[in-house]
Design a protein around this motif. Structure first.
Motif, PDB file in Angstrom:
ATOM      1  N   THR A  46     -26.139 140.766  47.233  1.00  0.00           N
ATOM      2  CA  THR A  46     -26.411 141.475  45.987  1.00  0.00           C
ATOM      3  C   THR A  46     -25.494 141.023  44.851  1.00  0.00           C
ATOM      4  O   THR A  46     -25.924 140.961  43.698  1.00  0.00           O
ATOM      5  CB  THR A  46     -26.283 142.994  46.195  1.00  0.00           C
TER       6      THR A  46
ATOM      7  N   TRP B 240     -28.111 144.953  40.170  1.00  0.00           N
ATOM      8  CA  TRP B 240     -27.583 144.333  41.395  1.00  0.00           C
ATOM      9  C   TRP B 240     -26.107 144.659  41.589  1.00  0.00           C
ATOM     10  O   TRP B 240     -25.644 144.850  42.719  1.00  0.00           O
ATOM     11  CB  TRP B 240     -27.788 142.825  41.346  1.00  0.00           C
TER      12      TRP B 240
ATOM     13  N   THR C  23     -24.314 146.580  44.755  1.00  0.00           N
ATOM     14  CA  THR C  23     -23.139 146.045  45.450  1.00  0.00           C
ATOM     15  C   THR C  23     -22.060 147.110  45.595  1.00  0.00           C
ATOM     16  O   THR C  23     -21.436 147.253  46.651  1.00  0.00           O
ATOM     17  CB  THR C  23     -22.577 144.830  44.686  1.00  0.00           C
TER      18      THR C  23
END
Length: 744
Positions: A619, A638, A642
Motif C-alpha cells: 500500500t 493508500w 498503510t
C-alpha cells in the motif's frame, strides 16, 4: 588566486538582516562552520577535564604503594578518563574539523541537513553533562571505559554511575550516527560543479569512507548498551552468567565496535596528514589512488578484527587464527599510507612550519604504534602482554601519537581559515617540542614497564626493580604534555585578540577552502574556480603547469536525492543494530533455556497481524505511484490504508504481549523472555515511529504540501524505511516463530 570564474547563485548570498541574525545566533546556529567551531570548543573543555584525570592517574602511579587516591576513586577516574578522551574529546574534535572543512572542500553552502547537524552536535555536550552528572548522583562509573560484564552488572556495580555511563554513550552514539549520515549525504549530494568523486580532496574522501565505519560500528555498541541497561534496570540476563547469560558476549559486542572505533579516529588523522604533507612538501600526494583505495580496504578489514582483543578469553585455535591473520592484513593498507606520505616528502621543498612538524611527528610515532599493534595480532605474544602496560603504551601511541598530533597539526593548519588570524609560529613550535618530548617520555617507557610485568588496570604496585624510576619518568612526561597544551590554549587566546591577520591562502594550498575569505562569509563562496583536477587552486595560479585533467573535462558531479541518501544511510546503520539483537536471540536460545520458550507464542495470530504489516509495503508503494501520477486523492487513500495496517500490527503485537504476561512471561523470566521482548519491542518501536511519520506525511498531504515540486522524494524515502521495517519483521518471524518448529 582569488580571480575565480564560477559565480555562486545570488540566492545563496545573505541579506544584511540575515547577516545580523547570523552574528547573534551561535546557540541556535545551523551553519556548519559555527557548528564545527562549537564541536572544537566542546572537545577543548572536555580535554581539560580528561587531562586533569590523566594527571591524577599519573600522580597516583608515580611511586609504589601510593595512597594518594582511594582504589575506588582511582577506578572512577580511570573510567572517566578513557570515556572522556575517546567519546568527548577525540570524536568531537574530529567531527568539528570535518564539519568546518568538508563542505568548503567540495564547494558546498552547508551540510546536507543543517538541523540534523545541529541536533547531532548538541547531543555531545548533553551526553558529556549526563556522564559527569553521575559524580553527583552517587559516584562516577568505576568499570573501565569498556565496562566488562559481569563487573558492570548490578550485583557488582550497583551505583547509578554505570547507568549514567550507558545513557551518556547512547546519546553520544546517536549523535555520531547522525553526523555520519550527514557526511555521506553532503558528499554525495552537494558537490559543486566539476567536483566528481575522483577529484575529491583526500581529507574529504577519507572521511566519507570513515562515515560508513561509524554507521557500521556505533549501532553495534548501541545494541549492546541497550541490552546492558535492560539487564541493570529490568532484571534481564543477557550478560549475567548466573542467569544463563554470557559475559563473553559483551566483549564480542563491545569490541565489534571498539576496534573499528580506533579507525573511526585514525582515518580522519590519515586524511589530515594526506592534506597537510603535500602542501608543505610543495608536491602532489604520491599515489592518490593508493591512499584513497587503501582507506576503503581499511574500512572493510576494520570490521573483522575485533576478537584480537579477546585472545586471552580462550576462543579456540580456529578463531585465533582467523582474527590473527585479519589483524596482520590490515597492517598492509595502513603501511601503504606511510609509504605514500614518505614518498611525497622525498624530493620535496619541505617547509617545517608547525602544521608540518606535528604531521611528521605523527607519522614517525605511528610506525612503532603499528608495529606493536602487529605484535598483538599474534595470540602467543598477546597472551604475555595483553594485561600489561605494553598494551597501554601501544594504545596511546595510536590515540595520542597519531590522532592527537594530527588534530594539533590540523588546528595549526586550518586556524587561519577559521579565525582570519595566524597563530604564533614561535609558540606553536614550543608547544610542538614540549608535546613530542612529553609524549615519548610518558609512553615509550611504558612498553618496557609492560615487558617487565607491570599490570594495567591497577591503582598501585609494589616496589619492584626499575618500576619506580620508570613510572616517575612517565609521570614527568605527562607534565611536559600539560605545559604543551597550556601553551597551545594561550596561543589561541592571544592570537584571537592580537594575532596577525591571515591571508585568504597563507599556506599556498590547493583545495577549495582556500578559495574564499579567511574566515569565510556565511554563504562560504562568492565565486569558485573551475575544477578539472584535484588541485584547482594550483591550476588557477599556474595555468601553464596545470595538473592533468582527472576524468573527462565535461564530467558532471552526479547528485542523488539527499532525502533518499539520508534514509538509506540510516537503514544501513539499523541493519547493524537489529543484526546484533537477532544474533543475540539465536545465541541465547540455541540451547533452550529453562522456563518458558517459543512454545508460548501464538503463531496463527502472529501470522494474521504479520500479513497486515507485509501488505502495508504494497500500500505504501501504491501511495508513491499515485503521487508520481499526481493523484493526490489516491496518494492520501493508500497512505491512510498503510497507517491502518501498521496500527493493526501494533495492536496485534500488544495483544500477544498481554497473553505472555498472563502466562507469567516477562523480560526477567529467563533468556527467552529477555531476548524476545527486546528484539520484538525495538521492532515495534520502529513501527510506531513509522506510523508517526506517516501521520505527519498525511497532514502535509492534506495541507497541499506534496503539490510542490520535488516533494515526492519525501514519500519515496519514507517508503524505503517502511520496507526495511517489514524486512526486519520477516527476519524476526523466521527466527523467533518459524525456526523453533523445526526442533519440535
Amino acid at each position: 588566486m582569488n580571480e575565480a570564474v564560477t559565480t555562486v547563485a545570488p540566492g545563496d548570498i545573505l541579506s544584511p538582516d540575515e547577516r545580523s541574525h547570523y552574528r547573534l545566533a551561535w546557540l541556535s546556529t545551523v551553519d556548519h562552520k559555527r557548528i564545527g567551531i562549537l564541536y572544537l570548543l566542546t572537545a577543548l573543555v572536555f580535554f581539560v577535564l580528561g587531562g586533569i584525570e590523566a594527571l591524577l592517574i599519573r600522580i597516583q602511579l608515580a611511586v609504589p604503594n601510593n595512597h594518594f587516591l582511594h582504589p575506588d576513586t582511582y577506578n572512577q577516574i580511570y573510567t572517566m578518563h578513557g570515556t572522556t578522551m575517546i567519546f568527548l574529546v577525540a570524536m568531537p574534535a574530529v567531527f568539528g574539523l570535518i564539519n568546518y572543512v568538508l563542505p568548503l572542500q567540495i564547494g558546498a553552502r552547508d551540510m546536507a541537513f543543517p538541523r540534523l547537524n545541529a541536533f547531532s552536535f548538541w547531543l555531545v555536550p548533553f551526553g558529556g553533562i549526563l556522564l559527569h552528572f553521575s559524580i553527583l548522583a552517587g559516584g562516577a562509573p568505576n568499570v573501565g571505559w569498556y565496562a566488562y560484564a559481569p563487573l558492570s552488572e548490578t550485583p557488582y556495580a550497583s551505583q547509578a554511575g554505570v547507568d549514567y555511563w550507558v545513557a551518556a554513550l547512547l546519546v553520544l552514539g546517536i549523535g555520531s550516527v547522525g553526523t555520519a549520515i550527514n557526511i555521506i549525504a553532503t558528499v554525495l549530494c552537494l558537490r559543486t560543479k566539476g567536483m566528481t568523486l575522483r577529484r575529491l580532496p583526500l581529507f574529504t574522501w577519507i572521511n566519507f569512507v570513515n562515515a560508513f565505519i561509524v554507521l557500521a560500528a556505533l549501532p553495534v555498541l548501541n545494541a549492546g548498551l541497550v541490552m546492558l541497561l535492560i539487564d541493570r534496570q529490568l532484571d534481564a540476563h543477557f550478560f549475567v552468567p548466573t542467569g544463563g547469560g554470557s559475559a563473553v558476549m559483551w566483549q564480542h559486542i563491545f569490541w565489534a565496535f571498539g576496534h573499528p572505533e580506533v579507525y573511526i579516529l585514525a582515518l580522519p588523522a590519515f586524511g589530515i596528514l594526506s592534506e597537510i604533507v603535500p602542501v608543505f612538501s610543495r608536491k602532489p600526494i604520491f599515489g592518490y589512488e593508493f591512499v584513497a583505495g587503501s582507506s576503503v580496504v581499511i574500512a572493510i578489514l576494520s570490521l573483522g578484527v575485533w576478537a584480537h582483543h579477546m585472545f586471552t578469553t580462550g576462543l579456540g585455535r580456529p578463531a585465533d587464527l582467523f582474527f590473527g591473520i585479519a589483524s596482520m592484513l590490515i597492517a598492509i593498507p595502513t603501511g601503504v599510507k606511510v609509504l605514500n606520505w614518505t614518498a611525497t616528502m622525498v624530493g620535496g621543498r619541505l617547509r617545517f612550519d608547525s602544521p608540518m612538524l606535528f604531521c611528521i611527528a605523527a607519522i614517525m610515532q605511528f610506525v612503532p604504534a603499528g608495529l606493536t599493534g602487529v605484535s598483538h595480532a599474534m595470540p602467543a605474544l598477546d597472551w604475555q602482554t595483553k594485561g600489561s602496560y605494553y598494551l597501554v603504551a601501544h594504545f596511546h601511541f595510536v590515540a595520542v601519537g597519531l590522532i592527537v598530533f594530527a588534530i594539533l597539526g590540523a588546528i595549526q593548519y586550518w586556524f587561519p581559515k577559521m579565525s582570519g588570524r595566524m597563530l604564533s609560529e614561535r609558540l606553536g613550535k614550543w608547544s610542538f617540542w614540549l608535546m613530542v618530548i612529553g609524549f615519548n617520555m610518558t609512553f615509550i617507557i611504558q612498553h618496557f614497564l609492560g615487558l617487565l610485568g607491570m599490570p594495567r588496570r591497577v591503582y598501585t604496585y609494589p616496589d619492584l626493580p626499575h618500576y619506580t624510576w620508570m613510572n616517575v619518568l612517565s609521570s614527568v612526561g605527562a607534565i611536559f604534555m600539560t605545559l604543551a597544551a597550556l601553551i597551545l590554549v594561550y596561543n589561541i587566546i592571544v592570537t584571537l585578540v592580537w594575532g596577525k591577520p591571515a591571508a585568504d591562502n597563507p599556506w599556498n594550498a590547493w583545495t577549495l577552502e582556500w578559495a574564499t575569505r579567511s574566515p569565510p562569509p556565511p554563504e562560504n563562496f562568492h565565486r569558485l574556480p573551475p575544477i578539472l583536477s584535484r588541485r584547482p587552486l594550483w591550476d588557477l595560479v599556474n595555468p601553464d603547469r596545470a595538473d592533468p585533467v582527472v576524468g573527462s573535462p565535461n564530467d558532471v558531479a552526479a547528485r542523488p536525492d539527499k532525502n533518499k541518501v539520508n534514509i538509506l544511510a540510516f537503514i544501513f546503520s539499523e541493519i547493524g543494530f537489529f543484526g546484533i539483537l537477532i544474533l543475540s536471540y539465536l545465541y541465547y536460545n540455541a540451547q533452550r533455556p529453562p522456563g518458558p520458550g517459543p512454545n508460548e507464542l501464538n503463531l496463527p495470530k502472529t501470522l494474521i497481524f504479520s500479513a497486515c504489516l507485509f501488505a502495508s509495503s504494497f500500500t505504501i508503494w501504491r501511495s508513491e505511484v499515485a503521487l508520481r501520477k499526481q493523484k493526490q486523492g489516491g496518494m492520501i487513500a493508500w497512505l491512510t490504508i498503510t497507517i491502518v495496517l501498521g496500527t493493526i500490527f501494533i495492536v496485534g503485537q500488544g495483544m500477544e504481549y498481554f497473553e505472555l504476561f498472563e502466562k507469567g512471561v516477562r523480560l526477567s523470566t529467563n533468556l527467552f523472555g529477555s531476548s524476545f521482548f527486546t528484539l520484538t519491542g525495538f521492532h515495534g518501536l520502529h513501527v510506531c515511529f513509522g506510523l508517526i511519520a506517516m501521520l505527519i506525511l498525511l497532514w502535509l498531504a492534506f495541507a497541499g504540501d506534496f503539490r510542490k515540486a520535488g516533494r515526492a522524494s519525501l514519500l519515496e524515502a519514507f517508503g524505503y524505511y517502511w520496507h526495511f521495517v517489514d524486512g526486519v519483521w520477516v527476519a524476526v518471524l523466521t527466527v523467533v516463530y518459524l525456526l523453533p518448529l523445526l526442533n519440535r
